[in-house]
Design a protein around this motif. Sequence first.
Motif, PDB file in Angstrom:
ATOM      1  N   GLU A 101       0.866  -1.194   0.000  1.00 18.55           N
ATOM      2  CA  GLU A 101       0.000   0.000   0.000  1.00 18.55           C
ATOM      3  C   GLU A 101       0.893   1.231   0.000  1.00 18.55           C
ATOM      4  OE1 GLU A 101      -3.161  -0.301   2.774  1.00 18.55           O
ATOM      5  OE2 GLU A 101      -3.825   1.770   2.562  1.00 18.55           O
ATOM      6  N   VAL A 102       0.447   2.288  -0.657  1.00 19.80           N
ATOM      7  CA  VAL A 102       1.222   3.532  -0.623  1.00 19.80           C
ATOM      8  C   VAL A 102       0.382   4.625   0.018  1.00 19.80           C
ATOM      9  CG1 VAL A 102       0.563   4.251  -2.978  1.00 19.80           C
ATOM     10  CG2 VAL A 102       2.693   5.085  -1.981  1.00 19.80           C
ATOM     11  N   TYR A 103       1.024   5.418   0.866  1.00 16.16           N
ATOM     12  CA  TYR A 103       0.383   6.557   1.527  1.00 16.16           C
ATOM     13  C   TYR A 103       1.183   7.817   1.205  1.00 16.16           C
ATOM     14  CZ  TYR A 103      -2.367   3.578   4.701  1.00 16.16           C
ATOM     15  OH  TYR A 103      -3.247   2.679   5.245  1.00 16.16           O
ATOM     16  N   HIS A 104       0.480   8.857   0.848  1.00 16.07           N
ATOM     17  CA  HIS A 104       1.107  10.160   0.609  1.00 16.07           C
ATOM     18  C   HIS A 104       0.531  11.140   1.615  1.00 16.07           C
ATOM     19  CE1 HIS A 104       1.681  13.805  -2.275  1.00 16.07           C
ATOM     20  NE2 HIS A 104       2.665  13.699  -1.423  1.00 16.07           N
ATOM     21  N   ALA A 124       7.771   5.208   9.828  1.00 20.01           N
ATOM     22  CA  ALA A 124       8.091   6.266   8.867  1.00 20.01           C
ATOM     23  C   ALA A 124       7.440   7.559   9.346  1.00 20.01           C
ATOM     24  CB  ALA A 124       7.575   5.892   7.482  1.00 20.01           C
ATOM     25  N   GLU A 125       8.253   8.603   9.487  1.00 21.73           N
ATOM     26  CA  GLU A 125       7.695   9.891   9.910  1.00 21.73           C
ATOM     27  C   GLU A 125       7.056  10.575   8.705  1.00 21.73           C
ATOM     28  OE1 GLU A 125      10.479  12.320  12.016  1.00 21.73           O
ATOM     29  OE2 GLU A 125       8.937  13.790  12.582  1.00 21.73           O
ATOM     30  N   ALA A 131       5.924  10.450   1.433  1.00 18.76           N
ATOM     31  CA  ALA A 131       5.100   9.306   1.069  1.00 18.76           C
ATOM     32  C   ALA A 131       5.800   8.048   1.555  1.00 18.76           C
ATOM     33  CB  ALA A 131       4.908   9.247  -0.444  1.00 18.76           C
ATOM     34  N   VAL A 132       5.002   7.056   1.907  1.00 14.72           N
ATOM     35  CA  VAL A 132       5.605   5.813   2.378  1.00 14.72           C
ATOM     36  C   VAL A 132       4.993   4.655   1.601  1.00 14.72           C
ATOM     37  CG1 VAL A 132       4.003   5.669   4.363  1.00 14.72           C
ATOM     38  CG2 VAL A 132       6.116   4.337   4.375  1.00 14.72           C
ATOM     39  N   ILE A 152      -3.561  13.951   7.459  1.00 22.04           N
ATOM     40  CA  ILE A 152      -4.324  13.569   6.268  1.00 22.04           C
ATOM     41  C   ILE A 152      -3.406  12.866   5.289  1.00 22.04           C
ATOM     42  CG2 ILE A 152      -5.788  14.398   4.393  1.00 22.04           C
ATOM     43  CD1 ILE A 152      -6.451  16.828   6.100  1.00 22.04           C
ATOM     44  N   THR A 153      -3.778  11.654   4.913  1.00 26.39           N
ATOM     45  CA  THR A 153      -2.993  10.895   3.935  1.00 26.39           C
ATOM     46  C   THR A 153      -3.900  10.423   2.800  1.00 26.39           C
ATOM     47  OG1 THR A 153      -3.305   8.914   5.306  1.00 26.39           O
ATOM     48  CG2 THR A 153      -1.205  10.056   5.520  1.00 26.39           C
TER      49      THR A 153
END
Length: 197
Positions: A101-104, A124-125, A131-132, A152-153
């Motif tokens: 999964e990717v989060y921005h 991950a900070e 983005a992680v 908010i991601t």
Amino acid sequence: MLTGSTTLARLFSVDTVTGLIDNQPGMKRHLSSMRGMFHDTEAVAAMLAEGDPLLYEFYDLGLPATAGDLAVGTSIVLPGKVGDEYYMTKGHFHEVLEAAEVYHCLAGHGYMIMESPEGEWEAAELHPGSAVYVPGRYAHRSVNVSPTDKLITFFAFRADAGHDYGTIEHQGFRKLVVERNGKPELVDNPAWQKGRS
Ligand code: M6P
Ligand code: ZN
């Protein structure tokens, strides 16, 4: 504007201040649905005696849950703490364990806490713009460490991945994010159990 000969593509807008996606309906999670997940059970009980605060909400485009589609949306974690532990999402493994999964991060300040079934972990900070990429097999939880702002991601993952909540409900995450001397700190979760492998 979207133009072309098919209607397959979708154009949508993500409000980077509110996290809202067009008029999509959202899901809300309140403290009562996460009773066992914060380490300070007395603080949970005291807060629930006063009400049932909203901890986070999330919005999804509602695309079909097929292997070829993506689940796409936003997650909004409110600022706050339960005792010394910051507001966070439940967190989950994917039922399709290999699904990444990717989060921005669009707004706020937080951490993505990740953990494999073998107990390997990473944090991950997140700041606006970071983005992680959460690798397959890793459970993931968003934590908001800002005293004032929403975290908010924007996220995307294969739409048939599913959510396995039971494992985290049972074993917890290995690391907790708590406030120490006014700052976020990762500490060992004394209740963590290595439950999956
Ligand atoms: C993000 C996505 C969703 C997830 C939501 C809430 O928006 O990863 O798939 O459902 O966060 O997190 P959780 O499901 O752990 O409560
Ligand atoms: Zn996920």
